[in-house]
Scaffold this active site. Structure first.
Site, PDB file in Angstrom:
ATOM      1  N   SER A 240     -36.006  61.300  47.213  1.00  0.00           N
ATOM      2  CA  SER A 240     -34.106  61.103  48.164  1.00  0.00           C
ATOM      3  C   SER A 240     -33.218  62.148  46.410  1.00  0.00           C
ATOM      4  CB  SER A 240     -34.164  59.688  48.106  1.00  0.00           C
ATOM      5  OG  SER A 240     -33.237  59.340  48.511  1.00  0.00           O
ATOM      6  N   ASP A 465     -36.707  61.675  59.065  1.00  0.00           N
ATOM      7  CA  ASP A 465     -36.207  60.754  58.112  1.00  0.00           C
ATOM      8  C   ASP A 465     -34.501  60.012  57.769  1.00  0.00           C
ATOM      9  OD1 ASP A 465     -35.626  60.160  55.240  1.00  0.00           O
ATOM     10  OD2 ASP A 465     -36.748  61.369  54.698  1.00  0.00           O
ATOM     11  N   HIS A 493     -38.742  57.788  55.620  1.00  0.00           N
ATOM     12  CA  HIS A 493     -37.642  58.539  53.965  1.00  0.00           C
ATOM     13  C   HIS A 493     -39.146  58.731  52.957  1.00  0.00           C
ATOM     14  CE1 HIS A 493     -35.041  59.207  51.846  1.00  0.00           C
ATOM     15  NE2 HIS A 493     -34.512  58.515  50.599  1.00  0.00           N
TER      16      HIS A 493
END
Length: 523
Positions: A240, A465, A493
Site C-alpha cells: 500500500s 482493490d 486490498h
C-alpha cells in the site's frame, strides 16, 4: 465479538477522511482466487542478498556527513521470539550534526537457510512497521520466512519512533465520530474547528519534529538501515503506502535497490485531488462487488439488486446521522463511526461476512458491530488508542503534498466526486480540507519518480482493490524505469498471501531466487 474476526491476521486501515492511501489488510485463507496461472518468468535478477559472514560486507557509498549513522551497529535484544533494537538517524538530514531520533526496529529471524534481511513496510502512512515483523507468520509465506530475517521498523513520527501527537484520546473519539459529510452549517463549522484543533495540537504537542516525518526522510532512514543491516543492496517488500515509500527510495538510491516487491501499488505521480478521486472510485467498486456477491447468493438482506442494496445502505447511514444507534458500550454509533465500520471490511473479501453481520444488526437497531469495526479501524482498544496512526497519516500526507481547499470550496467538487463514487464521493470531497491550515512545511524538495538505474521492481495490483485501485499499479509500473507489472484478478486490498498461488509463487521466485516475473503477468 472478536470471534467475528478470527480470520484476520492484521488489519491496519487508516482514516479515509484524511484523503490518503489506506494501509494494508492481510488475511489468511482462500480469497476465492484459486488461480495457478502459468508461472512464466523472463530473467534473473542479480544476486543482491548477503550471506552471513565474519567479514562485514561493503555497504556502498556513504553520503558525506552521515558516516557515523551509516557505520552504526544495531544492538539487538530479545523481545519474545524476535529481536528488537533501534537505529539512530538525524532529525534533519541537512543538519546531520543536529538533533537525532531513534527508529524502533523488530526482526523476525529467518527460520531456515538465511540469505539476508528483508525490510518491510505495511502501509499507512502511519502504521508502525514493527507490527509486520511481530506478525511475520501472518504476513509472509513460510518459504519467505525461512530465507529472510523480516525487519520491520516504525517510520519516524509513528509507533515508537518519536510519534507525533496532536489530540487526546477523547478528541480522537470526537474526530472519528464526526459526520464525514456535514449536511448543515453547524457541522461544517465543526469540520473547520476539528482541523484547527488538530493542527494547533500537533504544533503544541509535537513541535518541529512534525516538519521532518516526510516520505523522503523515511526513505533516507531506510538507506541508513540498509547499511546497518550489512546489505549492499536493499531487499524490500512494501504494501500500500509502502509502495510509495519503496518507489521514493528507488528514486533517491537507485544503485542500492535490491529485490523490491511493491504490492497494492499507488500512483506516485497523483496529486491529492486526483488521488482522492481514484480512491473514491476504488471504494465504490469494492462496495458494489460486495453487494453483487450478496445479490448473486440469493435472498440478499440488502435488496434484490445492487442498486437496491446501495439505497438500503444510504438510507441506513442517513438514519444513523439523524439518530445514532445504541451499542453494547456506553457510546452510541454515530454516522462517522458507521462510515468507518462500513469501509473496513471492504479491504478483504474474507471479511464480507463480518460486514453482513454488522449491517444486519444495524438495520435491526443495534450499532455494536459497526462500532467495534470503527474502533478496530482507528486502533482503539479498551477505551484508548494503542498507536498514533490517525494523527500521523495527516501529518505525513500533508508534508508530502500540502495542497488543500477551504470548507467553503468543497461543494465546488461534489459533482466530480459523486461521478466517481455516488456512495462515498462527498466524503472524499470533504477530505480535501485535511491539510488546510497546516503549520508544517517539509525541508525536502519534491522529486519526480522514475527509479532510473534501479534493479527490477515488481509492482503488484489487484483488479478490484478499494484503497489502491488497479490502475494506480499500472501507472507505477509504467513510471518506474525497471517496473514489472504483476496483476491479480480479485477483490480486496493487496495480493500477496491472499490465497492466490500464482502471485505467491512469483513473489517467492523473485525474492528468494532472483527470478523476475514476466512483465504484464496475470494471476
Amino acid at each position: 465479538m472478536k470471534k467475528l474476526i478470527v480470520a484476520i491476521i492484521v488489519i491496519w486501515a487508516l482514516v479515509i477522511a484524511a484523503g490518503a492511501t489506506v494501509a494494508v489488510v492481510l488475511v489468511t485463507g482462500d480469497d476465492n482466487d484459486d488461480s495457478s496461472a502459468d508461472q512464466d518468468s523472463t530473467s534473473e535478477a542479480p544476486s543482491d542478498t548477503q550471506s552471513e559472514s565474519s567479514t562485514p560486507p561493503d555497504t556502498g557509498e556513504v553520503p558525506a556527513g552521515l558516516e557515523s549513522f551509516y557505520g552504526q551497529q544495531i544492538a539487538w535484544e530479545s523481545c519474545g521470539s524476535n529481536q528488537c533494537g533501534t537505529l539512530e538517524v538525524p532529525v534533519d538530514y541537512a543538519e546531520p550534526t543536529g538533533e537525532t531520533i531513534d527508529i524502533a526496529l523488530e526482526m523476525a529471524p529467518a527460520t531456515g537457510d538465511r540469505i539476508g534481511s528483508l525490510v518491510v513496510n505495511p502501509g499507512g502512512p502511519g502504521a508502525p512497521g514493527t507490527s509486520t515483523a511481530e506478525e511475520a507468520d501472518g504476513y509472509f509465506g513460510q518459504e519467505l520466512r525461512a530465507r529472510y530475517d523480516i525487519v520491520g521498523f516504525d517510520p519516524r513520527g509513528t509507533g515508537d519512533s518519536s510519534p507525533v501527537d496532536c489530540l487526546t484520546d477523547a478528541d480522537l473519539d470526537a474526530y472519528i465520530a464526526a459526520d464525514p459529510d456535514p449536511d448543515d452549517r453547524r457541522e461544517e463549522r465543526d469540520v473547520v474547528a476539528h482541523q484547527e484543533e488538530f493542527w494547533s495540537g500537533c504544533e503544541e504537542k509535537t513541535g518541529d519534529l512534525a516538519a521532518h516525518v516526510s516520505t523522503i526522510e523515511v526513505a533516507r532512514d531506510m538507506d541508513v538501515l540498509r547499511a546497518a543491516l550489512g546489505e549492499q543492496k536493499l531487499p524490500y517488500f512494501g504494501f500500500s503506502y509502502g509502495t510509495r515509500l519503496g518507489a521514493t527510495y528507488a528514486e533517491i538510491f537507485p544503485a542500492n535497490v535490491g529485490r523490491f516487491v511493491l504490492d497494492g501499488a499507488v500512483d506516485p505521480s497523483l496529486p491529492t485531488l486526483e488521488g482522492s478521486l481514484s480512491q473514491a472510485e476504488g471504494f465504490e467498486t469494492a462496495l458494489r462487488a460486495y453487494l453483487e456477491d450478496c445479490v448473486d447468493g440469493g435472498d440478499c438482506f440488502l435488496g434484490d439488486t445492487v442498486d437496491e442494496g446501495l439505497q438500503t445502505i444510504d438510507d441506513l447511514l442517513a438514519d444513523i446521522d439523524a439518530e445514532p444507534l445504541p451499542t453494547n458500550e456506553e457510546r452510541d454509533l454515530t454516522v462517522g463511526n458507521a462510515f468507518y465500520g462500513l469501509v473496513l471490511p471492504l479491504y478483504s473479501k474474507d471479511n464480507w461476512s463480518i460486514l453482513d453481520t454488522a449491517l444486519e444488526e444495524a438495520l435491526a437497531g443495534d450499532g455494536s458491530t459497526l462500532l467495534f469495526l470503527s474502533d478496530f479501524y482507528g486502533s482503539r482498544e479498551n477505551g484508548e488508542y494503542v498507536d498514533n496512526s490517525l494523527e500521523a497519516i495527516s501529518v505525513i500526507n500533508c508534508l508530502d503534498d500540502p495542497w488543500s481547499i477551504s470548507a467553503e470550496e468543497v461543494p465546488d467538487y461534489f459533482d466530480e466526486f459523486e461521478e466517481a463514487s455516488p456512495t462515498f464521493g462527498r466524503v472524499f470531497a470533504w477530505s480535501l480540507v485535511t491539510c488546510h491550515g497546516t503549520p508544517f512545511e517539509t525541508t525536502e524538495p519534491a522529486i519526480e519518480i522514475d527509479g532510473s538505474g534501479a534493479a527490477p521492481i515488481v509492482v503488484i495490483g489487484t483488479t478490484r482493490d478499494p484503497a489502491t485501485p488497479y490502475q494506480e499499479a499500472v501507472a507505477m509500473a509504467e513510471q518506474l524505469e525497471s517496473g514489472v507489472l504483476l496483476s491479480r484478478d480479485g477483490d480486496g486490498h493487496t495480493a500477496y498471501n491472499r490465497g492466490n498461488a500464482c502471485i505467491d509463487d512469483a513473489v517467492h521466485a523473485y525474492l528468494i531466487d532472483g527470478t523476475v516475473p514476466a512483465d504484464g503477468k496475470e494471476c
